[in-house]
Design a protein around this motif. Structure first.
Motif, PDB file in Angstrom:
ATOM      1  N   GLY A   1       8.613 107.701  52.394  1.00 46.31           N
ATOM      2  CA  GLY A   1       9.471 106.470  52.827  1.00 46.31           C
ATOM      3  C   GLY A   1       9.312 105.926  53.691  1.00 46.31           C
ATOM      4  O   GLY A   1       9.323 104.770  54.204  1.00 46.31           O
ATOM      5  N   MET A   2       9.989 107.237  54.835  1.00 53.52           N
ATOM      6  CA  MET A   2       9.673 106.137  56.364  1.00 53.52           C
ATOM      7  C   MET A   2       8.509 105.799  56.864  1.00 53.52           C
ATOM      8  O   MET A   2       9.000 104.440  57.471  1.00 53.52           O
ATOM      9  N   VAL A   3       7.748 105.989  56.606  1.00 44.55           N
ATOM     10  CA  VAL A   3       6.594 106.023  57.095  1.00 44.55           C
ATOM     11  C   VAL A   3       5.927 104.410  56.246  1.00 44.55           C
ATOM     12  O   VAL A   3       6.046 103.308  57.135  1.00 44.55           O
ATOM     13  N   LEU A   4       6.325 104.107  55.162  1.00 45.11           N
ATOM     14  CA  LEU A   4       5.813 103.485  53.909  1.00 45.11           C
ATOM     15  C   LEU A   4       7.200 102.297  54.701  1.00 45.11           C
ATOM     16  O   LEU A   4       6.448 101.106  54.692  1.00 45.11           O
ATOM     17  N   ALA A   5       8.088 101.960  54.673  1.00 38.17           N
ATOM     18  CA  ALA A   5       9.444 101.453  55.709  1.00 38.17           C
ATOM     19  C   ALA A   5       8.849 100.828  56.919  1.00 38.17           C
ATOM     20  O   ALA A   5       8.930  99.620  57.328  1.00 38.17           O
ATOM     21  N   THR A   6       8.622 102.037  57.552  1.00 38.99           N
ATOM     22  CA  THR A   6       7.790 101.122  58.852  1.00 38.99           C
ATOM     23  C   THR A   6       7.041 100.024  58.799  1.00 38.99           C
ATOM     24  O   THR A   6       7.535  99.542  59.682  1.00 38.99           O
ATOM     25  N   GLY A   7       6.057 100.637  58.309  1.00 36.35           N
ATOM     26  CA  GLY A   7       4.702  99.951  58.574  1.00 36.35           C
ATOM     27  C   GLY A   7       5.181  98.253  57.535  1.00 36.35           C
ATOM     28  O   GLY A   7       4.145  97.637  58.250  1.00 36.35           O
ATOM     29  N   ALA A   8       5.975  98.877  56.635  1.00 40.25           N
ATOM     30  CA  ALA A   8       6.502  96.938  55.788  1.00 40.25           C
ATOM     31  C   ALA A   8       7.226  96.414  56.895  1.00 40.25           C
ATOM     32  O   ALA A   8       5.939  95.236  56.962  1.00 40.25           O
ATOM     33  N   LEU A   9       7.786  96.882  57.419  1.00 46.66           N
ATOM     34  CA  LEU A   9       8.369  96.148  58.420  1.00 46.66           C
ATOM     35  C   LEU A   9       8.079  95.189  59.699  1.00 46.66           C
ATOM     36  O   LEU A   9       8.013  94.503  60.211  1.00 46.66           O
ATOM     37  N   VAL A  10       6.781  95.925  59.556  1.00 46.51           N
ATOM     38  CA  VAL A  10       5.544  95.868  61.057  1.00 46.51           C
ATOM     39  C   VAL A  10       5.064  94.792  60.392  1.00 46.51           C
ATOM     40  O   VAL A  10       5.337  93.930  61.217  1.00 46.51           O
ATOM     41  N   GLY A  11       4.783  95.153  59.147  1.00 48.91           N
ATOM     42  CA  GLY A  11       4.050  94.100  58.990  1.00 48.91           C
ATOM     43  C   GLY A  11       4.537  91.929  59.229  1.00 48.91           C
ATOM     44  O   GLY A  11       4.217  91.555  59.127  1.00 48.91           O
ATOM     45  N   ILE A  12       5.628  92.769  58.395  1.00 52.42           N
ATOM     46  CA  ILE A  12       6.870  91.640  58.038  1.00 52.42           C
ATOM     47  C   ILE A  12       6.953  90.401  59.138  1.00 52.42           C
ATOM     48  O   ILE A  12       7.328  89.336  59.642  1.00 52.42           O
ATOM     49  N   VAL A  13       7.612  92.151  60.101  1.00 47.23           N
ATOM     50  CA  VAL A  13       8.808  91.423  61.604  1.00 47.23           C
ATOM     51  C   VAL A  13       7.345  90.838  62.206  1.00 47.23           C
ATOM     52  O   VAL A  13       7.669  89.848  63.060  1.00 47.23           O
ATOM     53  N   TRP A  14       6.138  91.596  63.009  1.00 49.80           N
ATOM     54  CA  TRP A  14       4.952  90.946  63.362  1.00 49.80           C
ATOM     55  C   TRP A  14       4.593  89.587  62.944  1.00 49.80           C
ATOM     56  O   TRP A  14       4.389  88.655  63.678  1.00 49.80           O
ATOM     57  N   ALA A  15       4.559  89.370  61.585  1.00 51.42           N
ATOM     58  CA  ALA A  15       3.846  88.127  61.470  1.00 51.42           C
ATOM     59  C   ALA A  15       5.463  86.892  61.343  1.00 51.42           C
ATOM     60  O   ALA A  15       4.621  85.923  61.835  1.00 51.42           O
ATOM     61  N   ILE A  16       6.245  87.230  61.805  1.00 59.18           N
ATOM     62  CA  ILE A  16       7.458  86.247  61.618  1.00 59.18           C
ATOM     63  C   ILE A  16       7.475  85.897  63.336  1.00 59.18           C
ATOM     64  O   ILE A  16       7.337  84.850  63.782  1.00 59.18           O
ATOM     65  N   VAL A  17       7.532  87.272  64.243  1.00 60.26           N
ATOM     66  CA  VAL A  17       7.614  86.660  65.939  1.00 60.26           C
ATOM     67  C   VAL A  17       6.368  85.906  65.948  1.00 60.26           C
ATOM     68  O   VAL A  17       6.718  85.492  67.096  1.00 60.26           O
TER      69      VAL A  17
END
Length: 558
Positions: free
Chosen positions: A213-229
């Protein structure tokens, strides 16, 4: 037979233990949070100085900000899970140490690469400090004083937002940029022993780490936040941005599927069956979208129309950003009595009015006297929304899950703030620029800037506005999976005819005051089913309207 305390509950005073005053507990939890929150905006204000002194490119300047935002926002859930497993105070103190050490590294940086690496490590430490500071405070403060404590915590958080433009302006006006980071060192040196002496350790027994869960959550947030910024620079429809959004969404879907079957989930999905929790998170994301976007653009606008120094402009923003220090503690005091939904609705409404006012009067030579009342209204709205949101989020889940709930809420807030800065900066750039007062004011016309912020605040205010119509009853939802339910410890009062328990629920608990009334699974009196909505079904907003923080647990109300 003794019953063990639920995780997160303040332990009883043992013989020989020192008594800690309330104000010192609030300081121990809030000062590290202030240090972390200040870094969110202060570096953005000093980017021009960093560009000159470090000969940084535009890409480097973006990574000075994005490296911190990415690691901070993407590791909040993981840090909350580690706190539950290994001890919240232990992880909290470790986060302070990492943040302080990385601040020293940033202060000593001589190249852009060194500064970016230091900012990345700062994000690691900040991710451990922010959510656990709220959880530790809620566990350490008595129930009757929790509203006031959360209000003060929220006010200090608002003060950190206020300090960003001021400290950044002082750096631009003459101080060395290294002072942005050196100021964190004495704070961290004091905060570590203070937290170890004042705060008690708390954890969730028999908790296993949800590594997938930690790996999947971190990967998902990295993709979303990176695209946002990076969306503003690369274009929101560019292939790279769309690919990162898609990858983030796919990993998020995999995370949800895994959490449904995980034996010890990082984020129990049962939280999202609680209307109060869901709507409070929506309010948090919406509010931070408007707050971070508006403060970022407002500090730029005040430097240009008319021309002012960065420090002068930062001081002028205090009319907005100091107001939560006054209103958030007041909101915390009356949250239990008035209701979190009403206060959040009022706060978002005042924020929308303030933003719309600035939007209508902003020109290339608008005197400050025409803006100050609007800024006070916006800051007052921030304070009325900050404290109830934190209280309702913690009050809508059991004590042992408050760390995870705080991590989830902080993640949503940070994503909302990053999205607010990215989207509003893009809209501003399409309509104007910062080269002249006229072009700057053009960027704040109703086609962009504040108009977008007003649109972001208004829907949430409308969502919560039924709270102003009075109290309403709520249906009793099924117990969220994976959340333990206490068993019956005494029978119901024979003077009161008990209502039939919902199917699958276990016994009732007496009131903590000893009155012996029949109770729901978290020690709260169940309410009758809600009236049917005119359009069919139950009114979806009522869980937020009537929630009383500290007393409501997944749909049960006192």
């Amino acid at each position: 037979m003794t019953t063990p305390k639920s995780a997160g509950e303040a332990p009883a005073q043992a013989p020989g233990e020192h008594t800690v005053p309330l104000w010192l507990t609030i300081v121990a939890c809030s000062v590290p949070m202030f240090m972390v929150a200040l870094d969110n905006l202060v570096v953005s204000t000093a980017l021009r100085t960093l560009a000159v002194d470090l000969e940084a490119s535009t890409s480097d300047l973006q990574w000075f900000v994005n490296a911190y935002v990415l690691t901070f926002a993407c590791l909040l859930l993981t840090a909350a899970g580690l706190g539950d497993r290994f001890g919240r105070r232990k992880v909290f103190v470790l986060g302070i140490v990492v943040f302080t050490a990385s601040s020293i590294a940033c202060g000593l940086a001589e190249t852009t690469g060194q500064l970016i690496a230091g900012r990345t490590l700062q994000g690691f430490g900040a991710a451990a400090v922010m959510p656990l500071s709220l959880t530790l405070l809620a566990a350490a403060v008595p129930e009757r004083k929790r509203g006031l404590a959360l209000g003060l915590w929220s006010g200090i958080s608002g003060l950190a937002v206020a300090g960003g433009p001021v400290v950044g302006g002082a750096v631009v006006d003459g101080l060395d940029w290294q002072w942005i980071f050196w100021v964190n060192v004495p704070v961290g040196v004091v905060a570590v022993p203070l937290a170890l002496w004042v705060l008690k350790e708390s954890s969730v027994p028999d908790t296993r780490l949800d590594v997938p869960g930690m790996v999947l959550a971190t990967g998902a947030l990295v993709g979303i936040v990176w695209a946002i910024v990076n969306g503003g620079q690369d274009g929101w429809t560019s292939g790279r941005i769309l690919a990162m959004f898609g990858a983030g969404a796919l990993l998020l879907l995999l995370f949800i599927l895994w959490e449904r079957r995980a034996p010890s989930p990082l984020l129990p999905l049962g939280f999202y069956r609680v209307r109060a929790f869901v709507l409070s998170n929506i309010v948090s994301a919406t509010m931070y979208f408007g707050v971070f976007g508006s403060i970022f653009l407002l500090s730029q606008y005040l430097q240009i129309a008319p021309a002012r120094t960065p420090l002068h402009a930062g001081v002028l923003t205090l009319a907005w950003t100091l107001m939560p220090m006054v209103t958030a503690p007041l909101a915390g005091l009356i949250t239990d009595r008035v209701g979190g939904g009403r206060l959040m609705a009022l706060g978002l409404f005042l924020q929308a009015v303030g933003l719309a006012w600035i939007n209508l009067v902003a020109t290339d030579d608008t005197p400050y006297s025409k803006l100050v009342i609007a800024m006070i209204l916006g800051g007052t709205g921030m304070g009325f929304a900050f404290a109830p949101t934190a209280a309702v989020v913690l009050g809508s889940v059991p004590r042992e899950h408050q760390g995870k709930a705080s991590g989830a809420n902080t993640t949503v807030r940070e994503i909302g703030g990053a999205l607010g800065i990215a989207v509003l900066s893009t809209v501003f750039a399409d309509s104007g620029n910062d080269r002249s007062p006229r072009h700057s004011s053009t960027g704040c016309t109703p086609r962009s800037g504040s108009a977008w912020e007003w649109c972001s605040s208004a829907p949430s205010a409308v969502c919560s506005s039924p709270a102003l119509r009075g109290r309403a009853t709520t249906p009793v939802p099924p117990a969220p999976p994976g959340i333990p339910v206490p068993r019956n410890r005494s029978g119901p009062d024979p003077r009161v005819r008990p209502e039939p328990a919902p199917r699958g629920r276990q016994g009732r608990l007496p009131r903590e005051t000893g009155q012996g009334l029949p109770r729901g699974p978290s020690g709260l009196t169940p309410q009758p089913p809600a009236r049917r909505s005119p359009v069919g079904g139950t009114s979806w907003w009522r869980g937020l309207v009537c929630v009383r923080p500290g007393r409501a647990r997944h749909g049960w109300h006192g």
